[in-house]
Design a protein around this motif. Structure first.
Motif, PDB file in Angstrom:
ATOM      1  N   ILE A 783       0.861  -1.184   0.000  1.00  0.00           N
ATOM      2  CA  ILE A 783       0.000   0.000   0.000  1.00  0.00           C
ATOM      3  C   ILE A 783       0.895   1.231   0.000  1.00  0.00           C
ATOM      4  O   ILE A 783       1.798   1.365   0.833  1.00  0.00           O
ATOM      5  CB  ILE A 783      -0.920   0.020   1.238  1.00  0.00           C
ATOM      6  N   ALA A 784       0.665   2.116  -0.936  1.00  0.00           N
ATOM      7  CA  ALA A 784       1.503   3.311  -1.071  1.00  0.00           C
ATOM      8  C   ALA A 784       1.360   4.206   0.153  1.00  0.00           C
ATOM      9  O   ALA A 784       0.279   4.337   0.740  1.00  0.00           O
ATOM     10  CB  ALA A 784       1.113   4.081  -2.330  1.00  0.00           C
ATOM     11  N   ASP A 785       2.475   4.833   0.543  1.00  0.00           N
ATOM     12  CA  ASP A 785       2.502   5.777   1.665  1.00  0.00           C
ATOM     13  C   ASP A 785       3.028   7.106   1.123  1.00  0.00           C
ATOM     14  O   ASP A 785       4.227   7.265   0.855  1.00  0.00           O
ATOM     15  CB  ASP A 785       3.419   5.243   2.774  1.00  0.00           C
ATOM     16  N   GLU A 786       2.123   8.068   0.945  1.00  0.00           N
ATOM     17  CA  GLU A 786       2.505   9.343   0.333  1.00  0.00           C
ATOM     18  C   GLU A 786       3.545  10.092   1.151  1.00  0.00           C
ATOM     19  O   GLU A 786       4.308  10.907   0.615  1.00  0.00           O
ATOM     20  CB  GLU A 786       1.265  10.214   0.127  1.00  0.00           C
ATOM     21  N   THR A 787       3.614   9.819   2.454  1.00  0.00           N
ATOM     22  CA  THR A 787       4.579  10.534   3.295  1.00  0.00           C
ATOM     23  C   THR A 787       6.013  10.131   2.962  1.00  0.00           C
ATOM     24  O   THR A 787       6.962  10.830   3.331  1.00  0.00           O
ATOM     25  CB  THR A 787       4.308  10.265   4.790  1.00  0.00           C
ATOM     26  N   LYS A 788       6.178   9.002   2.268  1.00  0.00           N
ATOM     27  CA  LYS A 788       7.521   8.550   1.919  1.00  0.00           C
ATOM     28  C   LYS A 788       7.973   9.079   0.556  1.00  0.00           C
ATOM     29  O   LYS A 788       9.081   8.781   0.111  1.00  0.00           O
ATOM     30  CB  LYS A 788       7.566   7.015   1.908  1.00  0.00           C
ATOM     31  N   ILE A 789       7.107   9.840  -0.108  1.00  0.00           N
ATOM     32  CA  ILE A 789       7.499  10.412  -1.398  1.00  0.00           C
ATOM     33  C   ILE A 789       8.449  11.582  -1.136  1.00  0.00           C
ATOM     34  O   ILE A 789       8.136  12.507  -0.393  1.00  0.00           O
ATOM     35  CB  ILE A 789       6.266  10.872  -2.206  1.00  0.00           C
ATOM     36  N   ASP A 790       9.625  11.529  -1.723  1.00  0.00           N
ATOM     37  CA  ASP A 790      10.686  12.514  -1.509  1.00  0.00           C
ATOM     38  C   ASP A 790      10.965  13.197  -2.841  1.00  0.00           C
ATOM     39  O   ASP A 790      11.801  12.750  -3.631  1.00  0.00           O
ATOM     40  CB  ASP A 790      11.934  11.807  -0.976  1.00  0.00           C
ATOM     41  N   ALA A 791      10.253  14.292  -3.092  1.00  0.00           N
ATOM     42  CA  ALA A 791      10.372  14.977  -4.380  1.00  0.00           C
ATOM     43  C   ALA A 791      11.775  15.517  -4.605  1.00  0.00           C
ATOM     44  O   ALA A 791      12.281  15.524  -5.734  1.00  0.00           O
ATOM     45  CB  ALA A 791       9.343  16.111  -4.452  1.00  0.00           C
ATOM     46  N   ALA A 792      12.434  15.972  -3.518  1.00  0.00           N
ATOM     47  CA  ALA A 792      13.788  16.524  -3.664  1.00  0.00           C
ATOM     48  C   ALA A 792      14.764  15.439  -4.097  1.00  0.00           C
ATOM     49  O   ALA A 792      15.607  15.651  -4.977  1.00  0.00           O
ATOM     50  CB  ALA A 792      14.227  17.152  -2.341  1.00  0.00           C
ATOM     51  N   ALA A 793      14.666  14.264  -3.467  1.00  0.00           N
ATOM     52  CA  ALA A 793      15.552  13.159  -3.846  1.00  0.00           C
ATOM     53  C   ALA A 793      15.306  12.745  -5.294  1.00  0.00           C
ATOM     54  O   ALA A 793      16.249  12.430  -6.037  1.00  0.00           O
ATOM     55  CB  ALA A 793      15.325  11.970  -2.914  1.00  0.00           C
ATOM     56  N   GLU A 794      14.023  12.730  -5.712  1.00  0.00           N
ATOM     57  CA  GLU A 794      13.702  12.364  -7.089  1.00  0.00           C
ATOM     58  C   GLU A 794      14.318  13.353  -8.074  1.00  0.00           C
ATOM     59  O   GLU A 794      14.876  12.966  -9.104  1.00  0.00           O
ATOM     60  CB  GLU A 794      12.182  12.296  -7.273  1.00  0.00           C
ATOM     61  N   ALA A 795      14.224  14.661  -7.752  1.00  0.00           N
ATOM     62  CA  ALA A 795      14.794  15.681  -8.640  1.00  0.00           C
ATOM     63  C   ALA A 795      16.310  15.545  -8.709  1.00  0.00           C
ATOM     64  O   ALA A 795      16.920  15.662  -9.781  1.00  0.00           O
ATOM     65  CB  ALA A 795      14.402  17.075  -8.146  1.00  0.00           C
ATOM     66  N   ASP A 796      16.953  15.289  -7.547  1.00  0.00           N
ATOM     67  CA  ASP A 796      18.411  15.148  -7.525  1.00  0.00           C
ATOM     68  C   ASP A 796      18.868  13.944  -8.352  1.00  0.00           C
ATOM     69  O   ASP A 796      19.857  14.024  -9.094  1.00  0.00           O
ATOM     70  CB  ASP A 796      18.898  14.990  -6.078  1.00  0.00           C
ATOM     71  N   ILE A 797      18.159  12.839  -8.225  1.00  0.00           N
ATOM     72  CA  ILE A 797      18.544  11.647  -8.985  1.00  0.00           C
ATOM     73  C   ILE A 797      18.315  11.853 -10.477  1.00  0.00           C
ATOM     74  O   ILE A 797      19.114  11.389 -11.302  1.00  0.00           O
ATOM     75  CB  ILE A 797      17.791  10.398  -8.469  1.00  0.00           C
ATOM     76  N   GLU A 798      17.239  12.540 -10.850  1.00  0.00           N
ATOM     77  CA  GLU A 798      17.012  12.815 -12.270  1.00  0.00           C
ATOM     78  C   GLU A 798      18.167  13.627 -12.837  1.00  0.00           C
ATOM     79  O   GLU A 798      18.610  13.417 -13.962  1.00  0.00           O
ATOM     80  CB  GLU A 798      15.674  13.533 -12.480  1.00  0.00           C
TER      81      GLU A 798
END
Length: 951
Positions: A783-798
């Motif tokens: 079950i997805a947990d939106e609190t674990k979404i890390d937009a900054a980490a995603e942008a850095d990895i991209e």
């Protein structure tokens, strides 16, 4: 884990474990969820359509089971009246040189039961190979004792309610098998036949408006003229309207038949005059009813001309006023022999006007293989119009939903114009109709003769004989959703699992099975408030599995694929024998053999069940037919390998190490935080797709994430941490923890579609992940947990991926070895870019194989470099010293010359008008595609040449 993925042994051992331990049974806890398997014929074997639909049903069942539902996937098989009787009759003839009539009804039925015990389980064993998580201990058969009681109860109840009656009606008759058959069992073949135009003399000296003393009718079945009872013309047709009410003298027979007005006669079609044979044509039968024309049956049940006709009134009662005499010459003649004789006699009498070639559709029995004859017989019928009303309303008000929704229109079109359903068959194998007759022909409906005497107040001595007919198999399978759950008893299973949740089926049986289940269920099953109960809430309609060219798979075409051959593999000689071994036409067999050899020169390799299931799920666009693509299967076999190898990497780096399963500080790297964040999005997307029956999108989401993100990037990003002697233990623990936990979640996400490989790997890493349990199939679905979404980490990895990909692209374009460490420059970067660069030096150095990274400030001059953009930031790789300029230019020039020559040849070919006009469209399209690819490659090389020349 073994070094290589070997699906066969894994699948064999795990299925036995699952079944032996009862994991498929309903848990008895949680909200109920149930699916009824469309019962395959007991005579059958698994085909690609089964594999497709069973994959979908099993994926849904496993998914809902993991969500904590009390899940039942009910399994069973259909007795398949005609098919089974034919199989046993052939066996009897081959082994004992006897017919069923030699044995008698009871002994023959015993033979069928013996055959079922010995050979009837083929398809259920094949279901196990597919991984079907069905509840085997409650397996049902449409002729088992419980179902026998259900069928009897349904027939008697519907008869008592006035919804079943016996009548003389026109049906599809198989002259070889001697039984009525349903429309579904009729195979309509497009053929080039003939249209005979015959002259019918007018009686009583009457003439047409044109002065003719005859009418001309066209027919494709001249033999039926012996049963004509009228000629129809259009009331608006000035040529004939004055003849309405006059008479024809029927040639060869001498019968006076009336000229009637009916819209069936099309003024623009043929001669505008139509012969009407109500006992031998469905359209004519309707005209006969409208115009009150009698019915004259001229054929025996074998399809031969009778010695004397049978004559009936429109309502089916016997007509004793009509002359039953048929010309002696044709008596006993086979129908097609009679056709030739009648045409010859009409020609001799000067009454044959002309014969034309005529494209037409001929109905054949799909089992008997002979032309079907519309035949007037006594049959049992269900009042489908009355039964259809609540079933129509259930779809109109949304109680039952079709997916895709467009199939509702097909359903409504048929249901709103439904005809009464012929439910009787002239067979021995099946549910014998619970109706009894006395010596006067009166009918009594009850479960047995004694009950009939008691129910109808008959003397105990009244002699009764049971109806010889059996029920259409669609009648018994129409009770499937509730008959399998114990009805007519109000069992706990019935209360728990009915109505069922979803029916997975093909569009081709919406009318014949889906609609009939809806009608029968809603009449026979009511809820506590007396409201009709629906059999299922959703009907998920699949397309057909076609071959790679889009043709329907059939034995006659030699393009059938056995799903078990996809799983286990098959060598070319065996495959060719399988496809052509029983073909009677040597030329066709040779043609199919050559095509098979060309398509599968080395046979078919073993791919395993998981790869097959994932392929079918990936192709399952809602409602569309699927062109089978074995290259996709090969690709998804590689996907299984990818998962296996990823798991081995995780195991090698985590086994015997601290993965945080027992606590301890976890220092998560940027990559750890990124993959955890991405995983939440994937969990949400896959759940959404499965809930919406978009198995193709679920499979694509899983594939893209596992192949590209987890394996392609995250595993590589884990190495700089795990292999860095200077990294802290908390950092290594954090990465090991993330590696294992992410993999464990991936396995649970993928399990409904690929059950075997996920179970095997899960057992090898569950302890590392700190997970308890005996099987993955009873673990919770992620079950997805939106609190674990890390937009900054995603942008850095991209950003990081952009830099690494840019460097790799330059290597590829310039032919620089991946092993050579590069010095790169960063130009036109922002402050955020600089921060990211400083934070990710270790990742960049490892994954892009860099010796150094230099930040260029504004005004700094860069040397001649290859450039890739990451947003507005430029990644530069100085070219000086990296390549032998002259040698590389020479190599590129040679390659460009070769491409120019080939593209020139193709361009010339395509500019030739004669070639374009005469070659098949597919060939021209392929040549144009080749030219386009060559030109694109040439442009790419030219650009590369320019860059190197500028160094």
């Amino acid at each position: 884990m073994d070094t290589t993925y070997q699906p066969h042994e894994i699948e064999k051992s795990w299925y036995k474990t699952w079944e032996d331990k009862g994991y498929f049974a309903p848990s008895g806890e949680g909200e109920a969820y149930s699916i009824m398997i469309p019962p395959p014929n007991v005579t059958g074997s698994l085909h690609m359509g089964h594999a497709f639909q069973h994959t979908i049903m099993d994926a849904l069942t496993r998914y809902q089971r993991m969500k904590g539902k009390n899940t039942l996937w009910q399994v069973g098989t259909d007795h398949a009246g005609i098919a089974t009787q034919m199989v046993v009759e052939r066996k009897l003839a081959a082994e004992e040189q006897k017919t069923r009539h030699d044995l008698g009804r009871e002994a023959f039925i015993e033979k069928i039961w013996e055959w079922k015990e010995e050979s009837g389980g083929t398809i259920t064993n094949q279901m196990r190979r597919l991984g079907n998580s069905v509840d085997w201990p409650t397996e049902r058969f449409t002729m088992d004792s419980g179902f026998y009681n259900a069928v009897q109860e349904a027939f008697i109840s519907m008869y008592d309610d006035g919804l079943i009656y016996r009548g003389k009606r026109l049906v599809n008759w198989d002259p070889k098998l001697h039984t009525a058959i349903s429309d579904l069992e009729v195979e309509n073949r497009e053929v080039m036949g003939k249209m005979w135009y015959l002259r019918y003399p007018l009686a009583d000296g009457v003439k047409t408006a044109a002065g003719d003393d005859f009418l001309v009718v066209g027919t494709t079945r001249p033999e039926t003229m012996l049963g004509d009872t009228g000629v129809a013309v259009n009331a608006e047709d000035d040529r004939y309207k004055d003849l309405i009410g006059k008479f024809i003298t029927l040639p060869l027979v001498g019968r006076r038949i009336p000229i009637v007005a009916d819209e069936h006669a099309d003024m623009e079609k043929g001669t505008g005059c139509v012969k009407i044979t109500p006992a031998h044509d469905f359209n004519d039968n309707e005209v006969g009813k409208r115009c009150q024309l009698p019915m004259i049956n001229i054929l025996t049940l074998n399809g031969d001309i009778r010695d004397a006709a049978q004559t009936f009134n429109t309502d089916g009662s016997e007509n004793n006023e009509l002359d039953k005499t048929l010309p002696e010459k044709y008596q006993g003649m086979e129908r097609f022999a009679a056709r030739k004789a009648i045409v010859a006699d009409m020609e001799e009498a000067g009454l044959l006007v002309k014969i034309e070639e005529n494209a037409m559709t001929i109905p054949y029995g799909d089992r008997g293989g002979v032309v079907i004859e519309p035949m007037l017989t006594d049959q049992w019928f269900a009042d489908a119009k009355t039964l259809a009303k609540p079933a129509i309303e259930a779809v109109e008000n949304g109680d039952i939903q079709f997916v895709p929704k467009q199939y509702e229109n097909m359903y409504f079109a048929w249901m709103r114009d439904i005809q009464d359903w012929c439910i009787s068959r002239q067979l021995w194998w099946g549910h014998r109709i619970p109706a009894f007759y006395d010596n006067d022909g009166n009918v009594y409906v009850a479960k047995d003769a004694d009950t009939a005497r008691e129910k109808y107040g008959l003397d105990l001595e009244t002699e009764l004989r049971q109806d010889d007919d059996v029920l259409d198999t669609w009648f018994s399978s129409g009770l499937w959703t509730f008959g399998t759950l114990g009805w007519p008893e109000n069992t706990q299973r019935l209360q728990t699992f009915h109505p069922t949740d979803v029916l997975v089926t093909g569009f081709d049986i919406i009318f014949f099975w889906v609609a009939r289940m809806m009608m029968m269920t809603m009449h026979l099953i009511k809820d506590d408030e007396g409201k009709p109960q629906i059999p299922f809430k959703t009907v998920y309609v699949t397309g057909l599995i076609r071959d790679e060219n889009g043709d329907k798979m059939s034995k006659s075409k030699g393009n059938v694929l056995d799903p078990l051959d996809m799983i286990d593999g098959i060598d070319l000689p065996t495959l060719m024998e399988k496809r052509t071994g029983n073909m009677m036409q040597p030329q066709l067999a040779e043609k199919i053999g050559k095509r098979t050899e060309k398509q599968f020169p080395e046979g078919i390799a073993a791919h395993g069940t998981d790869a097959l299931r994932f392929t079918l799920a990936a192709l399952a666009s809602t409602g569309r037919d699927i062109n089978w693509d074995i290259k996709r299967l090969e690709g998804y076999r590689n996907f299984c390998n990818k998962i296996w190898n990823a798991a081995r990497y995780v195991q090698m780096n985590a086994e015997g190490e601290d993965c945080g399963q027992n606590g301890g500080d976890l220092e998560l790297s940027l990559a750890d935080r990124w993959i955890a964040s991405q995983l939440q999005r994937v969990e949400a997307d896959v759940t959404k797709h499965l809930d919406e029956y978009r198995f193709d999108l679920a499979a694509k989401t899983l594939y893209d994430f596992v192949w590209n993100e987890y394996c392609g990037w995250y595993l590589e990003l884990s190495k700089p941490v795990l292999w860095d002697d200077n990294a802290s233990e908390a950092a290594k623990r954090g990465t090991r923890h993330t590696l294992v936990r992410a993999l464990e979640v991936i396995l649970r996400l993928t399990h409904p579609i690929m059950p075997y490989i996920t179970e095997e790997i899960w057992h090898s890493i569950k302890d590392l992940a700190g997970v308890e349990g005996d099987t993955i199939m009873l673990q919770g679905y992620p079950i997805a947990d939106e609190t674990k979404i890390d937009a900054a980490a995603e942008a850095d990895i991209e950003w990081l991926k952009g830099v690494i990909t840019g460097v790799r692209n330059i290597r590829g374009e310039m032919g620089i070895s991946p092993a050579k460490e590069l010095d790169i420059l960063i130009q036109n970067g922002s402050a955020d870019d600089k921060v990211r660069l400083e934070a990710n030096q270790a990742f960049l150095a490892k994954l892009a194989s860099l010796a150094s990274v230099t930040w260029l400030n504004e005004g700094d001059e860069a040397p001649m470099s290859a450039v890739q953009l990451v947003g507005e930031m430029q990644v530069l790789v100085p070219m000086a010293g990296l390549i032998n300029k002259d040698a590389e230019l020479a190599r590129l020039k040679k390659e460009m010359d070769k491409l120019e020559k080939e593209s020139g040849r193709l361009a010339g070919k395509l500019s030739n008008d004669k070639f374009v006009a005469n070659a098949p469209e597919a060939v021209v399209a392929k040549e144009r595609e080749k030219l386009s690819e060559l030109q694109a490659s040439l442009a790419q090389l030219t650009e590369q040449y320019g860059k190197i020349e500028a160094l």
